[in-house]
Design an enzyme around this catalytic site. Structure first.
Site, PDB file in Angstrom:
ATOM      1  N   SER A  63       0.823  -1.218   0.000  1.00 51.39           N
ATOM      2  CA  SER A  63       0.000   0.000   0.000  1.00 51.39           C
ATOM      3  C   SER A  63       0.854   1.264   0.000  1.00 51.39           C
ATOM      4  CB  SER A  63      -0.892   0.037   1.240  1.00 51.39           C
ATOM      5  OG  SER A  63      -1.687  -1.112   1.307  1.00 51.39           O
TER       6      SER A  63
HETATM    7  N1  SAH Z   1      -0.141  -5.528   3.835  1.00 48.27           N
HETATM    8  C1  SAH Z   1       0.687  -5.858   2.678  1.00 48.27           C
HETATM    9  C2  SAH Z   1       0.029  -5.579   1.350  1.00 48.27           C
HETATM   10  C3  SAH Z   1      -1.155  -6.419   1.134  1.00 48.27           C
HETATM   11  S1  SAH Z   1      -1.594  -6.726  -0.557  1.00 48.27           S
HETATM   12  C4  SAH Z   1       2.039  -5.191   2.771  1.00 48.27           C
HETATM   13  O1  SAH Z   1       2.308  -4.466   3.746  1.00 48.27           O
HETATM   14  O2  SAH Z   1       2.848  -5.421   1.878  1.00 48.27           O
HETATM   15  C5  SAH Z   1      -2.913  -7.826  -0.204  1.00 48.27           C
HETATM   16  C6  SAH Z   1      -2.465  -9.210   0.175  1.00 48.27           C
HETATM   17  O3  SAH Z   1      -3.621  -9.931   0.582  1.00 48.27           O
HETATM   18  C7  SAH Z   1      -1.857 -10.000  -0.983  1.00 48.27           C
HETATM   19  O4  SAH Z   1      -0.593 -10.454  -0.618  1.00 48.27           O
HETATM   20  C8  SAH Z   1      -2.836 -11.159  -1.189  1.00 48.27           C
HETATM   21  O5  SAH Z   1      -2.209 -12.365  -1.592  1.00 48.27           O
HETATM   22  C9  SAH Z   1      -3.447 -11.272   0.194  1.00 48.27           C
HETATM   23  N2  SAH Z   1      -4.753 -11.935   0.276  1.00 48.27           N
HETATM   24  C10 SAH Z   1      -5.799 -11.860  -0.561  1.00 48.27           C
HETATM   25  N3  SAH Z   1      -6.820 -12.616  -0.110  1.00 48.27           N
HETATM   26  C11 SAH Z   1      -6.396 -13.197   1.047  1.00 48.27           C
HETATM   27  C12 SAH Z   1      -6.984 -14.103   1.987  1.00 48.27           C
HETATM   28  N4  SAH Z   1      -8.220 -14.572   1.860  1.00 48.27           N
HETATM   29  N5  SAH Z   1      -6.242 -14.470   3.059  1.00 48.27           N
HETATM   30  C13 SAH Z   1      -4.981 -14.028   3.240  1.00 48.27           C
HETATM   31  N6  SAH Z   1      -4.367 -13.164   2.377  1.00 48.27           N
HETATM   32  C14 SAH Z   1      -5.075 -12.761   1.296  1.00 48.27           C
END
Ligand code: SAH
Length: 215
Positions: A63
């Site tokens: 983000s």
């Molecule tokens: N917080 C992260 C960015 C998140 S991007 C950072 O600091 O870098 C969103 C993430 O959510 C992705 O890695 C994706 O694979 C994950 N995601 C999507 N659906 C999910 C689920 N049901 N459970 C766990 N992770 C999930």
């Protein structure tokens, strides 16, 4: 190079985060400390402190710094809390949280991203973070209830298991809406009922899984 990154990090906090209204000094300090460039792929490292999200592989993104600061501030952490993050991605948000609360559990559904984040967080010394590879839309009942829950992927609605796993007085920050645009929402659990406040419009990658998007 590291000195350049340090200056870039200080500028990021003052120009993008503090100037836009994030006031919690503990949050600002954590964002001055965590080396964001160590959480992004080498080819985008020079942009690590810029005012936008960045690709982290597997079609996912880290983000924008301001959004990390805002979401973290909304949790109102004091240092004693147990926090659940859904969507580990690079591990950056988890690293920020780890400096502000007692323990962080972070869930990532993508095995490769979970593995890289786990290794990275350990190497950088963030020892109070546990990375678990699983569908985070179901939460983590094994460690519930949580004082704070932060969802860093967009959901069609607030997943019921996450509400159930929020401690009384606990705070949850989550983007909800369609796959192209969402509203960042704050949910606070008070005497059993949940108060929801809309914060601002955001765009996140989708939360997949049983209580997220099934497509
Ligand atoms: N917080 C992260 C960015 C998140 S991007 C950072 O600091 O870098 C969103 C993430 O959510 C992705 O890695 C994706 O694979 C994950 N995601 C999507 N659906 C999910 C689920 N049901 N459970 C766990 N992770 C999930």
């Amino acid at each position: 190079m590291n000195e350049d990154f340090l200056q870039a990090r200080m500028d990021m906090v003052s120009n993008q985060i503090s100037r836009r209204g994030v006031k919690d000094e503990r949050v600002l300090d954590a964002m001055r400390q965590v080396p964001r460039h160590a959480f992004v792929p080498p080819d985008v490292q020079l942009n690590a402190y810029d005012d936008f999200p960045l690709p982290i592989g597997m079609g996912q993104t880290i983000s924008q710094p301001y959004i990390v600061g805002l979401m973290t501030e909304l949790l109102k952490l004091t240092g004693h809390e147990k926090v659940l993050e859904i969507g580990t991605g690079s591990g950056y948000q988890a690293a920020i949280l780890s400096l502000l609360c007692k323990q962080v559990f972070t869930l990532e559904r993508h095995p490769q991203l979970a593995e890289v984040a786990k290794t990275r967080l350990k190497a950088l010394g963030y020892s109070n973070v546990m990375v678990i590879c699983k569908d985070g839309s179901l939460g983590f009942p094994e460690q519930a209830p949580f004082d704070g829950i932060i969802v860093t992927a967009a959901s069609p609605r607030i997943p019921q298991p996450l509400l159930d796993q929020l401690e009384e007085g606990g705070r949850m920050v989550i983007p909800t809406g369609s796959q192209g645009s969402q509203t960042l929402q704050l949910a606070v659990k008070l005497t059993g009922s949940v108060q929801i406040t809309d914060i601002l419009s955001v765009v996140f990658v989708p939360l997949r899984g049983e209580h997220g998007w099934n497509v």
